[in-house]
Motif scaffolding. Structure first.
Motif, short mmCIF file in Angstrom:
data_model
loop_
_atom_site.label_atom_id
_atom_site.label_comp_id
_atom_site.label_asym_id
_atom_site.label_seq_id
_atom_site.Cartn_x
_atom_site.Cartn_y
_atom_site.Cartn_z
N THR A 1 -2.63 16.54 -35.55
CA THR A 1 -2.95 15.16 -35.18
C THR A 1 -2.19 14.11 -35.98
OG1 THR A 1 -5.18 16.10 -35.02
CG2 THR A 1 -4.96 13.82 -34.42
N THR A 2 -1.59 14.49 -37.12
CA THR A 2 -0.94 13.47 -37.95
C THR A 2 0.17 12.75 -37.19
OG1 THR A 2 -1.46 14.68 -39.96
CG2 THR A 2 0.28 13.05 -40.12
N ALA A 3 1.02 13.50 -36.48
CA ALA A 3 2.12 12.86 -35.75
C ALA A 3 1.59 11.93 -34.66
CB ALA A 3 3.03 13.91 -35.14
N VAL A 4 0.51 12.37 -33.99
CA VAL A 4 -0.09 11.54 -32.93
C VAL A 4 -0.67 10.26 -33.54
CG1 VAL A 4 -1.73 11.53 -31.00
CG2 VAL A 4 -0.72 13.69 -31.72
N LEU A 5 -1.34 10.41 -34.71
CA LEU A 5 -1.95 9.26 -35.38
C LEU A 5 -0.89 8.29 -35.89
CD1 LEU A 5 -4.67 8.02 -36.35
CD2 LEU A 5 -4.36 9.24 -38.49
N VAL A 6 0.16 8.83 -36.51
CA VAL A 6 1.25 7.97 -37.01
C VAL A 6 1.95 7.28 -35.83
CG1 VAL A 6 3.49 7.97 -38.20
CG2 VAL A 6 1.58 9.27 -39.14
N GLY A 7 2.10 8.02 -34.71
CA GLY A 7 2.67 7.41 -33.50
C GLY A 7 1.83 6.26 -32.99
N ALA A 8 0.50 6.38 -33.15
CA ALA A 8 -0.41 5.34 -32.62
C ALA A 8 -0.53 4.15 -33.56
CB ALA A 8 -1.80 5.94 -32.36
N VAL A 9 -0.64 4.39 -34.87
CA VAL A 9 -0.92 3.27 -35.80
C VAL A 9 0.06 3.18 -36.96
CG1 VAL A 9 -3.38 3.19 -35.24
CG2 VAL A 9 -2.62 4.63 -37.12
N GLY A 10 1.09 4.05 -37.01
CA GLY A 10 2.10 3.94 -38.06
C GLY A 10 1.53 4.10 -39.46
N LEU A 11 1.90 3.17 -40.33
CA LEU A 11 1.49 3.27 -41.74
C LEU A 11 0.00 3.04 -41.94
CD1 LEU A 11 4.47 1.41 -43.47
CD2 LEU A 11 4.00 3.86 -43.51
N ALA A 12 -0.69 2.60 -40.88
CA ALA A 12 -2.14 2.35 -41.00
C ALA A 12 -2.95 3.64 -40.86
CB ALA A 12 -2.59 1.35 -39.95
N SER B 1 -1.73 -1.66 -49.09
CA SER B 1 -1.97 -2.27 -47.76
C SER B 1 -2.18 -1.21 -46.68
CB SER B 1 -0.79 -3.17 -47.37
OG SER B 1 0.35 -2.38 -47.06
N TRP B 2 -1.76 0.05 -46.96
CA TRP B 2 -1.99 1.13 -45.98
C TRP B 2 -3.48 1.37 -45.75
CZ3 TRP B 2 1.80 5.24 -48.43
CH2 TRP B 2 3.12 4.75 -48.32
N LEU B 3 -4.32 0.93 -46.70
CA LEU B 3 -5.76 1.12 -46.55
C LEU B 3 -6.44 -0.16 -46.03
CD1 LEU B 3 -6.36 3.10 -49.87
CD2 LEU B 3 -6.44 4.02 -47.55
N GLY B 4 -5.64 -1.17 -45.69
CA GLY B 4 -6.19 -2.42 -45.16
C GLY B 4 -6.00 -2.51 -43.65
N PHE B 5 -6.21 -3.70 -43.11
CA PHE B 5 -6.13 -3.87 -41.65
C PHE B 5 -4.78 -4.41 -41.18
CE2 PHE B 5 -10.72 -3.68 -42.13
CZ PHE B 5 -11.10 -2.95 -41.00
N SER B 6 -3.88 -4.75 -42.13
CA SER B 6 -2.68 -5.49 -41.75
C SER B 6 -1.70 -4.69 -40.88
CB SER B 6 -1.96 -5.98 -43.02
OG SER B 6 -1.62 -4.86 -43.83
N HIS B 7 -1.74 -3.36 -40.95
CA HIS B 7 -0.75 -2.57 -40.20
C HIS B 7 -1.22 -2.20 -38.79
CE1 HIS B 7 2.05 -2.03 -43.53
NE2 HIS B 7 1.01 -1.84 -44.32
N VAL C 1 2.07 12.16 -46.46
CA VAL C 1 3.01 12.12 -45.33
C VAL C 1 3.70 10.75 -45.29
CG1 VAL C 1 3.13 12.01 -42.79
CG2 VAL C 1 1.90 13.87 -43.90
N ASN C 2 2.93 9.67 -45.46
CA ASN C 2 3.51 8.32 -45.47
C ASN C 2 4.54 8.16 -46.59
OD1 ASN C 2 2.18 7.31 -43.28
ND2 ASN C 2 0.84 5.91 -44.40
N VAL C 3 4.23 8.72 -47.77
CA VAL C 3 5.08 8.53 -48.95
C VAL C 3 6.33 9.42 -48.87
CG1 VAL C 3 5.22 8.96 -51.45
CG2 VAL C 3 3.23 7.79 -50.50
N ILE C 4 6.14 10.70 -48.51
CA ILE C 4 7.20 11.69 -48.70
C ILE C 4 8.10 11.85 -47.47
CG2 ILE C 4 7.60 14.17 -49.15
CD1 ILE C 4 5.00 14.07 -50.88
N LEU C 5 7.55 11.70 -46.26
CA LEU C 5 8.35 11.94 -45.05
C LEU C 5 8.83 10.64 -44.42
CD1 LEU C 5 6.32 14.79 -43.28
CD2 LEU C 5 8.16 15.01 -44.95
N SER C 6 10.01 10.69 -43.84
CA SER C 6 10.51 9.51 -43.10
C SER C 6 9.91 9.53 -41.69
CB SER C 6 12.03 9.59 -43.01
OG SER C 6 12.40 10.71 -42.22
#
Length: 489
Positions: free
Chosen positions: A36-47, A190-196, A256-261
């Motif tokens: 699900t990580t790729a699907v989630l990152v695809g949907a909300v990116g860094l959020a 900010s990854w844990l906030g609402f801005s993204h 995943v956010n930190v280490i992978l592009s």
């Protein structure tokens, strides 16, 4: 309704530790992260870490609802029984049906990764072969079917081994990720906030996916009739399970956010975790995380089988589905008819789904559809606890917050993401999600016309139940729901 039960499930098989293991295995931390990580990152990116955080808060409210409800009604059907006895039997049936359908779809969506992960251990190229993945996945599914058929004790022993290895590997990589120095980007609070988030719609679609991550801890409630001191144990284990998987999900999603592009995440949508493992520990890392995902997937096939077969068992026992589903095997004390039926249906769907497309496509539509169904039955359970405990909510601040306000917030959140995400999902996901629920109207109306007792329920009221049935541990009078021989496990 207890008088028409006939032969029951085996009582007092699981202890507290076993039940916590089942709760964690039900949420399948490694599988959820990989699938699900790729699907989630695809949907909300860094959020993505924020989506998991803001879904954990209402999810704990739902876990509290299950905890409070399991204290006053021990039933293998869990929300199917509770919602039916508090809100309305029709809503109770839909609640049980939502679990049956989502679990059946999941067994199809989950068997394929089990096959491809097993093949990936031998050769990365083999993992992309859908036909071969199907065969290997089906074999794993049949093995788990046999384990679940063999009884609760065997099920837990298998689970302790699989989840023990999986969690050991995940814990190791969580520590290694913290000390990893080659980063694609720096951590940002900010990854844990609402801005993204991309507006409310973006937040809702992220939350729906996050609900799928957590889903499964409630298997403890479906095992309540087989658990020692289940009025206390099942709810507590569910809460502990949600807490453990929340920490694992956050650590790995931030890693995943930190280490992978972004490119690495997109190109490896079905197996982000293996790529992360290779980055953290080149050579061995990817292989070890593939092992943890494989074990996690197989382990969660087992817990999902338990959820769907125990729900169907309760429905068969109440005659809201064919009564044969309520039959229990003489030797193993398991609902063998329900297990065989579910196995047959899931394998047929599994073979059919492979005609439809690649592993990635099958997964993303199925996960979104399951999210809708989870939102329905979790939301209804959150409302049910408020109704069942309505006369006790003002008796203490703890009752008001933990048995009323927090579960109610969880329920409202679940219904909100259900409605909000309808505008964001693909037609296929909505068709699977809503269509699956609509099919349930047929057996519901048919067995209602047949006059099943389930549709004339004894209302669930916490004041009456707590006074009449609560027996403190160590008191001489046994509760009527803890019959059964002590076990050697």
């Amino acid at each position: 309704m207890s008088n028409n039960r006939g032969r029951g499930l085996q009582a007092n098989v699981l202890g507290t530790f076993d039940t916590v293991v089942m709760a964690v295995a039900g949420s399948a931390p490694a599988y959820s992260l990989a699938a699900t990580t790729a699907v989630l990152v695809g949907a909300v990116g860094l959020a993505s870490p924020a989506a998991l955080l803001y879904c954990a808060i209402p999810m704990l409210g739902i876990a509290l609802a299950f905890s409070y409800l399991s204290r006053i009604d021990v039933n293998a059907g869990a929300s199917y029984s509770w919602v039916g006895r508090t809100l309305h039997p029709f809503l109770g049936f839909i609640s049980g049906w939502a679990l049956v359908i989502s679990a059946t779809i999941f067994m199809v969506a989950g068997s394929l990764p089990a096959g491809s992960m097993t093949l990936a251990l031998f050769d990365e190229k083999l993992a992309d072969n859908t036909a071969l993945s199907t065969v290997v996945g089906a074999l794993w599914f049949l093995v788990m079917l046999g384990v679940v058929l063999g009884g609760a004790r065997l099920t837990v022993r298998a689970q302790l081994v699989m989840s023990g290895v999986e969690l050991g590997i995940l814990a190791l990589f969580a520590v290694l990720a913290v000390f990893h120095t080659h980063n694609a980007r720096a951590f940002d609070w900010s990854w844990l906030g609402f801005s993204h988030f991309d507006g409310m719609g973006g937040f809702a679609s992220g939350a729906l996916l996050a609900a799928f991550y957590y889903w499964g801890w409630d298997v403890t409630s479906n095992l309540s009739e087989e658990t020692r001191n289940s009025r206390r144990t099942t709810g507590l284990a569910g809460l502990i399970g949600v807490g453990i998987v929340f920490l694992l999900f956050e650590v790995f999603t931030i890693a995943v956010n930190v280490i992978l592009s972004s490119k690495q995440i997109q190109e490896n949508d079905a197996n982000v975790l293996a790529v992360l493992g290779d980055e953290i520990w080149p050579g061995w890392g990817g292989k070890l995380l593939i092992v943890s995902v494989m074990l996690s997937t197989i382990a969660t096939l087992e817990t999902t089988l338990i959820q769907v077969t125990r729900s169907l068992f309760a429905m068969g026992r109440d005659r809201t589905m064919p009564s044969a589903l309520g039959r229990v095997h003489r030797t193993w004390n398991t609902p063998w008819v329900a297990i065989v039926v579910v196995g047959g249906v899931a394998l047929a769907m599994f073979i059919a789904s492979n005609a439809l497309g690649s592993v990635g496509e099958i997964l993303s539509d199925a996960i979104s559809a399951i999210g809708l169904q989870i939102a329905v039955y979790y939301g209804l359970a959150g409302l049910a606890v408020v109704v069942a405990y309505r006369k006790m909510l003002l008796k203490s601040p703890a009752n008001f917050l933990l048995g009323g306000l927090w579960p109610l917030f969880g329920a409202v959140f679940m219904f909100w993401i259900f409605v909000e995400s309808l505008g964001e999902l693909s037609g296929a996901a909505i068709a699977i999600g809503i269509g699956g629920l609509a099919v349930g109207l047929v057996p519901m109306l048919w067995y209602w016309r047949q006059g099943s007792d389930y549709y004339r329920p004894a209302k669930l009221d916490a004041t009456r139940t707590v006074e009449a049935e609560y027996v403190p541990d160590g008191a001489g009078v046994p509760s009527r729901l803890h019959e059964g021989l002590p076990t050697d496990f």
